[in-house]
Each structure stands twice: as structure tokens, then as C-alpha cells.
Design a protein around this motif. Structure first.
Motif, mmCIF file in Angstrom:
data_model
loop_
_atom_site.group_PDB
_atom_site.id
_atom_site.type_symbol
_atom_site.label_atom_id
_atom_site.label_comp_id
_atom_site.label_asym_id
_atom_site.label_seq_id
_atom_site.Cartn_x
_atom_site.Cartn_y
_atom_site.Cartn_z
ATOM 1 N N ALA A 1 0.818 -1.214 0.000
ATOM 2 C CA ALA A 1 0.000 0.000 0.000
ATOM 3 C C ALA A 1 0.851 1.263 0.000
ATOM 4 C CB ALA A 1 -0.928 0.005 1.210
ATOM 5 N N GLY A 2 2.165 1.096 0.177
ATOM 6 C CA GLY A 2 3.048 2.255 0.265
ATOM 7 C C GLY A 2 3.082 2.865 1.647
ATOM 8 N N GLU A 3 2.534 2.155 2.631
ATOM 9 C CA GLU A 3 2.496 2.638 4.016
ATOM 10 C C GLU A 3 3.698 2.071 4.760
ATOM 11 O OE1 GLU A 3 0.404 4.758 5.227
ATOM 12 O OE2 GLU A 3 -1.133 4.855 3.666
ATOM 13 N N ALA B 1 18.833 -0.090 8.625
ATOM 14 C CA ALA B 1 18.697 -1.233 7.721
ATOM 15 C C ALA B 1 19.931 -2.116 7.785
ATOM 16 C CB ALA B 1 18.463 -0.738 6.295
ATOM 17 N N VAL B 2 21.114 -1.507 7.814
ATOM 18 C CA VAL B 2 22.355 -2.280 7.899
ATOM 19 C C VAL B 2 22.384 -3.091 9.188
ATOM 20 C CG1 VAL B 2 24.847 -2.069 8.270
ATOM 21 C CG2 VAL B 2 23.749 -0.828 6.396
ATOM 22 N N THR B 3 22.022 -2.463 10.285
ATOM 23 C CA THR B 3 22.028 -3.162 11.580
ATOM 24 C C THR B 3 21.115 -4.381 11.553
ATOM 25 O OG1 THR B 3 22.482 -1.108 12.759
ATOM 26 C CG2 THR B 3 21.547 -2.911 14.040
ATOM 27 N N VAL B 4 19.929 -4.194 11.012
ATOM 28 C CA VAL B 4 18.940 -5.269 10.970
ATOM 29 C C VAL B 4 19.391 -6.388 10.035
ATOM 30 C CG1 VAL B 4 16.606 -5.829 10.186
ATOM 31 C CG2 VAL B 4 16.987 -3.828 11.632
ATOM 32 N N LEU B 5 19.866 -6.015 8.835
ATOM 33 C CA LEU B 5 20.269 -7.031 7.866
ATOM 34 C C LEU B 5 21.536 -7.762 8.290
ATOM 35 C CD1 LEU B 5 19.446 -5.100 4.595
ATOM 36 C CD2 LEU B 5 18.323 -7.171 5.435
ATOM 37 N N CYS B 6 22.404 -7.054 8.998
ATOM 38 C CA CYS B 6 23.599 -7.712 9.525
ATOM 39 C C CYS B 6 23.205 -8.824 10.493
ATOM 40 C CB CYS B 6 24.480 -6.685 10.221
ATOM 41 S SG CYS B 6 26.029 -7.387 10.832
ATOM 42 N N ARG B 7 22.180 -8.559 11.287
ATOM 43 C CA ARG B 7 21.706 -9.587 12.219
ATOM 44 C C ARG B 7 21.150 -10.789 11.458
ATOM 45 N NH1 ARG B 7 20.622 -11.139 17.053
ATOM 46 N NH2 ARG B 7 18.614 -11.991 17.676
ATOM 47 N N LEU C 1 12.181 -6.387 7.379
ATOM 48 C CA LEU C 1 12.306 -5.084 8.037
ATOM 49 C C LEU C 1 13.455 -4.295 7.413
ATOM 50 C CD1 LEU C 1 11.681 -2.974 10.183
ATOM 51 C CD2 LEU C 1 13.093 -4.300 11.790
ATOM 52 N N GLY C 2 14.568 -4.959 7.154
ATOM 53 C CA GLY C 2 15.700 -4.278 6.531
ATOM 54 C C GLY C 2 15.332 -3.688 5.187
ATOM 55 N N SER C 3 14.578 -4.436 4.401
ATOM 56 C CA SER C 3 14.136 -3.945 3.096
ATOM 57 C C SER C 3 13.241 -2.715 3.246
ATOM 58 C CB SER C 3 13.386 -5.059 2.360
ATOM 59 O OG SER C 3 12.900 -4.600 1.125
ATOM 60 N N THR C 4 12.340 -2.764 4.218
ATOM 61 C CA THR C 4 11.438 -1.632 4.452
ATOM 62 C C THR C 4 12.215 -0.408 4.905
ATOM 63 O OG1 THR C 4 9.633 -3.131 5.051
ATOM 64 C CG2 THR C 4 9.441 -0.850 5.790
ATOM 65 N N LEU C 5 13.148 -0.597 5.814
ATOM 66 C CA LEU C 5 13.960 0.518 6.305
ATOM 67 C C LEU C 5 14.783 1.139 5.177
ATOM 68 C CD1 LEU C 5 15.144 -1.054 9.677
ATOM 69 C CD2 LEU C 5 13.617 0.917 9.432
ATOM 70 N N ALA C 6 15.294 0.288 4.292
ATOM 71 C CA ALA C 6 16.058 0.814 3.158
ATOM 72 C C ALA C 6 15.169 1.663 2.251
ATOM 73 C CB ALA C 6 16.668 -0.344 2.372
ATOM 74 N N ASP C 7 13.926 1.183 2.014
ATOM 75 C CA ASP C 7 12.989 1.954 1.198
ATOM 76 C C ASP C 7 12.663 3.305 1.841
ATOM 77 O OD1 ASP C 7 12.863 -0.018 -0.692
ATOM 78 O OD2 ASP C 7 11.008 -0.917 0.075
ATOM 79 N N MET C 8 12.756 3.337 3.186
ATOM 80 C CA MET C 8 12.510 4.592 3.912
ATOM 81 C C MET C 8 13.788 5.424 4.030
ATOM 82 S SD MET C 8 10.154 2.903 6.941
ATOM 83 C CE MET C 8 9.646 4.434 7.727
ATOM 84 N N GLY D 1 24.411 -5.930 0.805
ATOM 85 C CA GLY D 1 25.257 -5.251 -0.156
ATOM 86 C C GLY D 1 24.531 -4.115 -0.854
ATOM 87 N N ALA D 2 23.252 -4.325 -1.189
ATOM 88 C CA ALA D 2 22.474 -3.290 -1.874
ATOM 89 C C ALA D 2 22.258 -2.081 -0.980
ATOM 90 C CB ALA D 2 21.138 -3.867 -2.312
ATOM 91 N N VAL D 3 22.021 -2.315 0.313
ATOM 92 C CA VAL D 3 21.812 -1.190 1.238
ATOM 93 C C VAL D 3 23.104 -0.396 1.399
ATOM 94 C CG1 VAL D 3 21.291 -0.566 3.633
ATOM 95 C CG2 VAL D 3 19.913 -2.288 2.468
ATOM 96 N N TYR D 4 24.215 -1.106 1.547
ATOM 97 C CA TYR D 4 25.502 -0.401 1.619
ATOM 98 C C TYR D 4 25.709 0.459 0.373
ATOM 99 C CZ TYR D 4 27.608 -2.581 5.776
ATOM 100 O OH TYR D 4 27.926 -2.951 7.061
ATOM 101 N N SER D 5 25.347 -0.068 -0.781
ATOM 102 C CA SER D 5 25.512 0.672 -2.030
ATOM 103 C C SER D 5 24.655 1.933 -2.042
ATOM 104 C CB SER D 5 25.138 -0.221 -3.215
ATOM 105 O OG SER D 5 25.264 0.482 -4.431
#
Length: 481
Positions: free
Chosen positions: A316-318, A356-362, A343-350, A378-382
Motif C-alpha cells: 500500500a506504500g504505508e 537497515a544495515v544493523t537489521v540485515l547484519c543480524r 524489516l531491513g528492506s522496508t527501512l532501506a525503502d525509507m 550489499g544493496a543497502v551499503y551501495s
């Protein structure tokens, strides 16, 4: 969500005749009772014609008696008995109920027990016959809502016949004892097991009023929930999403704490959203997220509901609402790598890259053999501008994605040269060795899962070091803003 309703057996009561004839009794009352007594004797003796004639005369006499002397409640009880013998269950049940209520008010326990016993004798006969027919139908064709094969068609037809007979018998039982919750529940069962949910719902809803004084009336509420859930599931299976949405919405109005109803509403809205475009699509996804979120709040241990809510909000974009649901899921299951990944993907979109890095690292550290988490990290770091760490993680991803894993690690690392030899000395043997190519270049990646590191070498270049990857401290490595 298909649930079977519970069938509860009753015990057969014994017919008892305990009334005596009073000398001053109205003659129609006395005569009617005599006809009942004699008719039952002829029935036992096998005199069917005399029995039928006497029971009809009993009904005529006792009906007149009830008008002329309504206070003779014992005679009214006999009228119920005569009507039951003639299978006139509705009038019989009314007569029995009138006698029972009157004798209860008078406190005449002896006569009351006789009337109750007689009424229950006829009721239990009809009730148990209905239960037997339901059982027979289920044994012949257990899932009546399933489309039959050609070989199964006769079996389904036989089951249908048994269900119809069950409904007839249980309807008779209900007429004889209209305040019996167990009868009403199983009459609803007979309809529901055939997929006749609207009729089952009507029976159960009316039964809540009719059997309000019965100790088992609460069971009707449970049965109604099951029937409604199955009816709504039927609409979902038929892909009639608008009707399913309306049905679940009505359920929620009546049962605001029914988590299953919110779950069903969420599913209907989620599927309906996929049939729409643009704003209408987003609106339905948002509503689906709201419904799933409510269900999750009611059943917080069911983290799948939180997943569904978060995904619906994401579509929904929310994103803020999606983030909240992912975090709620992780509160219940903090070591869920899939939730961390989402969650990492959502945080990156925001554009909350550090979080996002912290979450995805976990997620990577919890499940380092999952290549997707390395790609995400890797994509978030980029996106954050930290190309060095992005390359580290993507190199591991590419090795896992296209590499061929060596069957024998010891053999693959034996005689290592150059940087590979140094790595072997310092870190020991890796858990995995992956051979892969990139732009015609032969590469080999050694993966140290326990040490949370990987090294990639150029095979043609004498095993020179191409990239060292380290995810042991990726969360604290920092991103460039």
C-alpha cells in the motif's frame, strides 16, 4: 479454516405412564387419556389399525379437553403424547411445553416428571435418529463439499440422502423440544456439513433466542462462528472477494474480538486488491493491513498475521505502518531472519540506511548460508554510498549464487598458493569452497561461516586475493550518508 461441528449423542429416554384418572375430571379429558392408554396397549400388541384409530380419537378428545379445562395439565401432557405418536411434532412440542411450564409453576413434581420423561422419550428417538444419519453420511462421503469423481457420485448421493433424513429427524426433535440447544446445534451441523451455510446460520441464530435458558446455549455461539467461517471461506474459494469482504465485515460487527474474522477479512481484501489498479489497489492493501494488524493484536503469538499485515502495508506504500508490524513480529520472535530481512528492506525503502544495515547484519549472522541476505545487505551499503562494504557482501552473494561447491574441502584447499596459503595458515580450512566465474575470470571463494568471513581469490592469477569479506562487525562498520 474448514472445521467440523461437534455432534453430541443423547441417551434414549424410557416412556413412562404415571397418570391416574380422576373421578371428577372433564369427560373429554378422561376419555382422551383412556384412548392414549388403550392405543399404546394395541401398539404393543401389533394392532396397528386400532392403535391409529385410538390415537386420533385421543387427539380429538384431549384437544377439546384443553379448551374446556385448560387447568388439567396432566391431560395436556397426554395430548402431547398422542400427537407425538401421530408424528405431529410441532403441536406435540407445544402441548408438552404448556404442561411442563404449568406443572412447574404448580410445583407438582410427580406429574411433571412423567410429562418430561414422556416428552424426552419422543425427542431422544428423533434426535438419535438424526445423529445416526449424520454419522452414516460422513462415513459414506466424509467431505461433502468436495466435488466427486464419477466413481464417488453414488456415494455422495447416498450421503445427501442421509443428510436430508438427518435434517428431517432433527427438525422433528427440535419441534418436540424447542428449547434444546444440543438439538439446534446438530440441526445446524447437518446443514453446514452439506455446505448449506445460510440455512445453518439461520438455525443457529434463531436458536440463541429459542434456547436462551438452556445451559448449553453457549455452544451455539461457537457453532455459529464455525459456520460463518466456513461460509466466508467458501466465498474466498470461489474468488467472490466483494461478498467475502461484506460477510467478514458483518461477522466483525457481531464479534469484534474474533481474530479469525479479521484474518479472513484481511485475506479477502488482499486478494481483492490484486484485481484493482492504482489508488483503489493501494486502498485495499491498506485495509488488508489494518485487518491483519487487528488479528495479530488479538493473537500476538500468530506472527504470520504480523507478516501479512506488514506486507499488505508495504504494497500500500504505508512504510511506517509496515515497519511497525515487522518490529511487532520481531518482538515475538527476535531471531527470525525472514522478519529481519523484510524489516531491513522496508527501512532501506525509507532511506533509514544505518538501521537497515544493523537489521540485515543480524539476519546475515543468524543465517549466513542464505545468499539473499548478503545481496540485500550489499544493496543497502551501495544505496548508502559505502561501496567498500557493498562489494564485500555482494562478492559473497555472487559466489553463493553462481558458484559450484567443492565436494571435498580438504582436497580443494590442498597445495594452496599465494594469498590462499596465507589464509589457510591464519584462518584454517573453510567450511565451503565455491568455484565461479565473473566476466570470464575464474574465481574461488572460501567461506568461513563460524568466523563470519569469506575470501575470494583469482585462480588464474595464482590465487591472489581479490576480496576479503567480513560480516562479523558489519552492523558497526558505519554507512556513509
Amino acid at each position: 479454516m474448514n472445521q467440523r461441528l461437534i455432534v453430541i449423542a443423547a441417551t434414549m429416554a424410557v416412556l413412562l405412564l404415571g397418570a391416574s384418572l380422576a373421578s371428577a375430571r372433564n369427560p373429554h379429558c378422561a376419555g382422551g387419556i383412556q384412548y392414549v392408554v388403550q392405543g399404546l396397549k394395541d401398539k404393543d400388541a401389533g394392532n396397528a389399525d386400532d392403535y391409529a384409530r385410538e390415537m386420533n380419537k385421543a387427539v380429538d378428545q384431549l384437544t377439546q379437553c384443553s379448551t374446556e379445562d385448560p387447568a388439567d395439565l396432566e391431560a395436556v401432557g397426554y395430548l402431547g403424547q398422542a400427537l407425538a405418536e401421530l408424528d405431529s411434532c410441532g403441536p406435540s412440542g407445544a402441548a408438552f411445553q404448556k404442561a411442563i411450564e404449568g406443572l412447574t409453576a404448580k410445583g407438582d413434581k410427580k406429574k411433571l416428571d412423567v410429562v418430561v420423561t414422556n416428552r424426552d422419550h419422543y425427542w431422544s428417538g428423533a434426535y438419535n435418529d438424526g445423529i445416526g444419519k449424520i454419522t452414516a453420511a460422513q462415513q459414506v462421503y466424509p467431505d461433502f463439499t468436495k466435488a466427486p469423481t464419477d466413481d464417488e457420485k453414488p456415494l455422495k448421493a447416498e450421503a445427501a440422502k442421509n443428510y436430508d433424513l438427518a435434517i428431517r429427524s432433527l427438525t422433528r426433535a427440535k419441534l418436540l423440544k424447542p428449547t434444546s440447544a444440543v438439538t439446534i446445534r446438530n440441526l445446524g451441523t447437518a446443514y453446514a456439513l452439506q455446505g448449506r451455510f445460510a440455512e445453518a446460520e439461520t438455525v443457529l441464530k434463531n436458536g440463541m433466542t429459542e434456547a436462551a435458558g438452556d445451559k448449553d446455549v453457549a455452544g451455539l455461539t461457537d457453532a455459529l462462528k464455525t459456520v460463518q467461517a466456513n461460509a466466508a471461506n467458501q466465498l474466498l474459494d470461489a474468488k467472490d472477494y466483494p461478498k467475502a469482504i461484506a460477510y467478514y465485515s458483518d461477522m466483525i460487527k457481531a464479534q469484534p474480538d474474533n481474530a479469525d474474522a479479521y484474518t479472513g477479512l484481511g485475506s479477502a481484501l488482499f486478494n481483492n486488491a490484486q484485481t484493482k489498479q492504482d489508488a483503489a489497489r493501494r486502498a485495499d492493501f491498506k485495509s488488508a493491513g489494518d485487518a491483519y494488524a487487528k488479528a495479530f493484536a488479538l493473537k500476538p503469538a500468530s506472527t504470520d498475521l504480523g507478516f501479512n499485515a506488514a506486507l499488505a502495508y508495504q504494497y500500500a506504500g504505508e512504510l511506517a505502518l509496515s515497519e511497525a508490524q515487522w518490529r511487532a513480529v520481531l518482538k515475538q520472535t527476535p531471531d527470525d531472519p525472514e522478519a529481519l530481512s523484510a524489516l531491513g528492506s522496508t527501512l532501506a525503502d525509507m532511506q533509514k540506511f544505518d538501521e537497515a544495515v544493523t537489521v540485515l547484519c543480524r539476519a546475515v549472522n543468524l543465517k549466513p548460508d542464505n545468499k539473499t541476505y548478503f545481496r540485500q545487505l550489499g544493496a543497502v551499503y551501495s544505496k548508502a554510498g559505502n561501496n567498500g562494504k557493498s562489494t564485500e557482501m555482494l562478492m559473497v552473494y555472487m559466489g553463493m549464487n553462481t558458484g559450484k561447491e567443492a565436494a571435498d574441502v580438504a582436497a580443494a584447499t590442498k597445495g594452496a598458493k599465494g594469498a590462499a596459503a596465507t589464509t589457510l595458515t591464519s584462518l584454517g580450512a573453510p567450511e565451503k569452497v565455491l568455484d565461479w566465474e565473473s566476466d570470464g575470470r575464474k574465481l574461488q571463494t572460501w567461506v568461513y561461516l563460524a568466523k563470519k568471513q569469506a575470501t575470494t581469490f583469482d585462480v588464474a592469477g595464482g590465487m591472489t586475493l581479490v576480496q576479503k569479506s567480513d560480516w562479523s562487525n558489519c552492523a558497526s562498520a558505519g554507512t556513509k550518508k
